[in-house]
Design a protein around this motif. Sequence first.
Motif, PDB file in Angstrom:
ATOM      1  N   GLU A  89       0.820  -1.214   0.000  1.00 32.73           N
ATOM      2  CA  GLU A  89       0.000   0.000   0.000  1.00 32.73           C
ATOM      3  C   GLU A  89       0.856   1.267   0.000  1.00 32.73           C
ATOM      4  O   GLU A  89       0.406   2.332  -0.417  1.00 32.73           O
ATOM      5  CB  GLU A  89      -1.005   0.011   1.161  1.00 32.73           C
ATOM      6  N   GLY A  90       2.085   1.170   0.447  1.00 33.13           N
ATOM      7  CA  GLY A  90       2.999   2.311   0.405  1.00 33.13           C
ATOM      8  C   GLY A  90       3.620   2.532  -0.965  1.00 33.13           C
ATOM      9  O   GLY A  90       4.202   3.585  -1.219  1.00 33.13           O
ATOM     10  N   TRP A  91       3.490   1.538  -1.834  1.00 36.00           N
ATOM     11  CA  TRP A  91       4.048   1.585  -3.186  1.00 36.00           C
ATOM     12  C   TRP A  91       2.943   1.163  -4.164  1.00 36.00           C
ATOM     13  O   TRP A  91       2.980   0.089  -4.748  1.00 36.00           O
ATOM     14  CB  TRP A  91       5.244   0.647  -3.292  1.00 36.00           C
ATOM     15  N   PRO A  92       1.931   2.015  -4.342  1.00 35.69           N
ATOM     16  CA  PRO A  92       0.752   1.607  -5.110  1.00 35.69           C
ATOM     17  C   PRO A  92       1.007   1.466  -6.612  1.00 35.69           C
ATOM     18  O   PRO A  92       1.921   2.065  -7.164  1.00 35.69           O
ATOM     19  CB  PRO A  92      -0.243   2.732  -4.837  1.00 35.69           C
ATOM     20  N   MET A  93       0.152   0.679  -7.216  1.00 35.70           N
ATOM     21  CA  MET A  93       0.099   0.594  -8.675  1.00 35.70           C
ATOM     22  C   MET A  93      -0.693   1.832  -9.113  1.00 35.70           C
ATOM     23  O   MET A  93      -1.887   1.932  -8.846  1.00 35.70           O
ATOM     24  CB  MET A  93      -0.618  -0.696  -9.079  1.00 35.70           C
ATOM     25  N   LEU A  94      -0.010   2.789  -9.698  1.00 27.55           N
ATOM     26  CA  LEU A  94      -0.603   4.081 -10.006  1.00 27.55           C
ATOM     27  C   LEU A  94      -1.571   4.010 -11.181  1.00 27.55           C
ATOM     28  O   LEU A  94      -1.382   3.193 -12.093  1.00 27.55           O
ATOM     29  CB  LEU A  94       0.507   5.087 -10.343  1.00 27.55           C
ATOM     30  N   PRO A  95      -2.575   4.892 -11.206  1.00 29.78           N
ATOM     31  CA  PRO A  95      -3.386   5.027 -12.415  1.00 29.78           C
ATOM     32  C   PRO A  95      -2.474   5.490 -13.551  1.00 29.78           C
ATOM     33  O   PRO A  95      -1.504   6.221 -13.319  1.00 29.78           O
ATOM     34  CB  PRO A  95      -4.403   6.114 -12.053  1.00 29.78           C
ATOM     35  N   MET A  96      -2.777   5.057 -14.756  1.00 29.47           N
ATOM     36  CA  MET A  96      -1.943   5.388 -15.913  1.00 29.47           C
ATOM     37  C   MET A  96      -2.804   5.922 -17.042  1.00 29.47           C
ATOM     38  O   MET A  96      -3.946   5.487 -17.217  1.00 29.47           O
ATOM     39  CB  MET A  96      -1.152   4.159 -16.349  1.00 29.47           C
ATOM     40  N   ALA A  97      -2.246   6.852 -17.803  1.00 32.30           N
ATOM     41  CA  ALA A  97      -2.997   7.531 -18.858  1.00 32.30           C
ATOM     42  C   ALA A  97      -2.445   7.197 -20.235  1.00 32.30           C
ATOM     43  O   ALA A  97      -1.262   6.937 -20.399  1.00 32.30           O
ATOM     44  CB  ALA A  97      -2.944   9.041 -18.627  1.00 32.30           C
ATOM     45  N   ARG A  98      -3.348   7.219 -21.192  1.00 24.79           N
ATOM     46  CA  ARG A  98      -2.927   7.099 -22.590  1.00 24.79           C
ATOM     47  C   ARG A  98      -3.666   8.146 -23.402  1.00 24.79           C
ATOM     48  O   ARG A  98      -4.802   8.516 -23.090  1.00 24.79           O
ATOM     49  CB  ARG A  98      -3.144   5.701 -23.129  1.00 24.79           C
ATOM     50  N   ILE A  99      -2.992   8.644 -24.417  1.00 22.95           N
ATOM     51  CA  ILE A  99      -3.530   9.707 -25.266  1.00 22.95           C
ATOM     52  C   ILE A  99      -3.531   9.224 -26.703  1.00 22.95           C
ATOM     53  O   ILE A  99      -2.531   8.696 -27.189  1.00 22.95           O
ATOM     54  CB  ILE A  99      -2.679  11.000 -25.141  1.00 22.95           C
ATOM     55  N   ASP A 100      -4.656   9.421 -27.380  1.00 26.76           N
ATOM     56  CA  ASP A 100      -4.748   9.164 -28.816  1.00 26.76           C
ATOM     57  C   ASP A 100      -4.463  10.496 -29.500  1.00 26.76           C
ATOM     58  O   ASP A 100      -5.329  11.386 -29.521  1.00 26.76           O
ATOM     59  CB  ASP A 100      -6.136   8.636 -29.171  1.00 26.76           C
ATOM     60  N   GLU A 101      -3.256  10.652 -29.996  1.00 29.30           N
ATOM     61  CA  GLU A 101      -2.827  11.924 -30.597  1.00 29.30           C
ATOM     62  C   GLU A 101      -3.695  12.303 -31.796  1.00 29.30           C
ATOM     63  O   GLU A 101      -3.941  13.482 -32.042  1.00 29.30           O
ATOM     64  CB  GLU A 101      -1.348  11.847 -31.022  1.00 29.30           C
ATOM     65  N   ALA A 102      -4.152  11.308 -32.551  1.00 27.96           N
ATOM     66  CA  ALA A 102      -4.935  11.577 -33.760  1.00 27.96           C
ATOM     67  C   ALA A 102      -6.274  12.232 -33.435  1.00 27.96           C
ATOM     68  O   ALA A 102      -6.731  13.116 -34.165  1.00 27.96           O
ATOM     69  CB  ALA A 102      -5.155  10.284 -34.542  1.00 27.96           C
ATOM     70  N   THR A 103      -6.904  11.806 -32.342  1.00 26.54           N
ATOM     71  CA  THR A 103      -8.228  12.346 -32.004  1.00 26.54           C
ATOM     72  C   THR A 103      -8.179  13.375 -30.882  1.00 26.54           C
ATOM     73  O   THR A 103      -9.163  14.071 -30.639  1.00 26.54           O
ATOM     74  CB  THR A 103      -9.180  11.210 -31.574  1.00 26.54           C
ATOM     75  N   GLY A 104      -7.055  13.450 -30.169  1.00 30.22           N
ATOM     76  CA  GLY A 104      -6.953  14.372 -29.047  1.00 30.22           C
ATOM     77  C   GLY A 104      -7.725  13.905 -27.822  1.00 30.22           C
ATOM     78  O   GLY A 104      -7.993  14.692 -26.921  1.00 30.22           O
ATOM     79  N   ARG A 105      -8.043  12.620 -27.773  1.00 29.18           N
ATOM     80  CA  ARG A 105      -8.761  12.058 -26.624  1.00 29.18           C
ATOM     81  C   ARG A 105      -7.770  11.338 -25.711  1.00 29.18           C
ATOM     82  O   ARG A 105      -6.731  10.868 -26.163  1.00 29.18           O
ATOM     83  CB  ARG A 105      -9.844  11.092 -27.097  1.00 29.18           C
ATOM     84  N   ALA A 106      -8.143  11.242 -24.424  1.00 30.43           N
ATOM     85  CA  ALA A 106      -7.269  10.587 -23.445  1.00 30.43           C
ATOM     86  C   ALA A 106      -8.116   9.793 -22.462  1.00 30.43           C
ATOM     87  O   ALA A 106      -9.288  10.106 -22.231  1.00 30.43           O
ATOM     88  CB  ALA A 106      -6.437  11.625 -22.706  1.00 30.43           C
ATOM     89  N   TRP A 107      -7.475   8.755 -21.871  1.00 25.92           N
ATOM     90  CA  TRP A 107      -8.143   7.889 -20.909  1.00 25.92           C
ATOM     91  C   TRP A 107      -7.216   7.640 -19.731  1.00 25.92           C
ATOM     92  O   TRP A 107      -6.000   7.570 -19.890  1.00 25.92           O
ATOM     93  CB  TRP A 107      -8.512   6.554 -21.547  1.00 25.92           C
ATOM     94  N   LEU A 108      -7.819   7.454 -18.565  1.00 27.05           N
ATOM     95  CA  LEU A 108      -7.098   7.108 -17.353  1.00 27.05           C
ATOM     96  C   LEU A 108      -7.549   5.716 -16.940  1.00 27.05           C
ATOM     97  O   LEU A 108      -8.751   5.460 -16.776  1.00 27.05           O
ATOM     98  CB  LEU A 108      -7.394   8.110 -16.235  1.00 27.05           C
ATOM     99  N   ALA A 109      -6.585   4.803 -16.806  1.00 29.45           N
ATOM    100  CA  ALA A 109      -6.884   3.419 -16.444  1.00 29.45           C
ATOM    101  C   ALA A 109      -6.343   3.121 -15.056  1.00 29.45           C
ATOM    102  O   ALA A 109      -5.250   3.545 -14.693  1.00 29.45           O
ATOM    103  CB  ALA A 109      -6.268   2.464 -17.461  1.00 29.45           C
TER     104      ALA A 109
END
Length: 156
Positions: A89-109
């Motif tokens: 719990e002191g070293w969490p698996m962080l949320p990670m983001a990805r960006i679709d450069e072509a559409t300018g959309r992004a998601w957080l997983a």
Amino acid sequence: MKRRRPAPDGTVFLVPLRDGGHAIGVLARATGEGHAFGYFFGPRILKVSDVNMTKLSPKNAILAGKFGDLEILRKNWPVVGVLKDWAPEGWPMLPMARIDEATGRAWLATYDDSFECTEEKEIDTQTASQYPHDRMMGAGAVEIRLTSLIRATEKP
């Protein structure tokens, strides 16, 4: 068939930099199937005795993310030891983001400890830039990125 885990969670290891010396890594999660999540630290160190494990903290990491664990298994990224009083719990698996450069959309997983995506939501690209990239880095990518990050902090 599962292959063996590269090391226990909380293991501290060295990552060779492309221009000499090493960065420090902490294995925060590993599946035993080649997937790992870790935190990586500078500054450049030249010998194992330069590693101060008491100063390693997720908030001091210069890079965090998913990576392949093969170089730890092959001992090309040598293990230094295991953090005392390791707690996941002191070293969490962080949320990670990805960006679709072509559409300018992004998601957080968000991922669980077995690397299964438990939640995904659309976010703006500026917010996405504040999170680790949602990708699996190969060993070479980790070494190149750490070399660049550490070099940028060093005085000429």
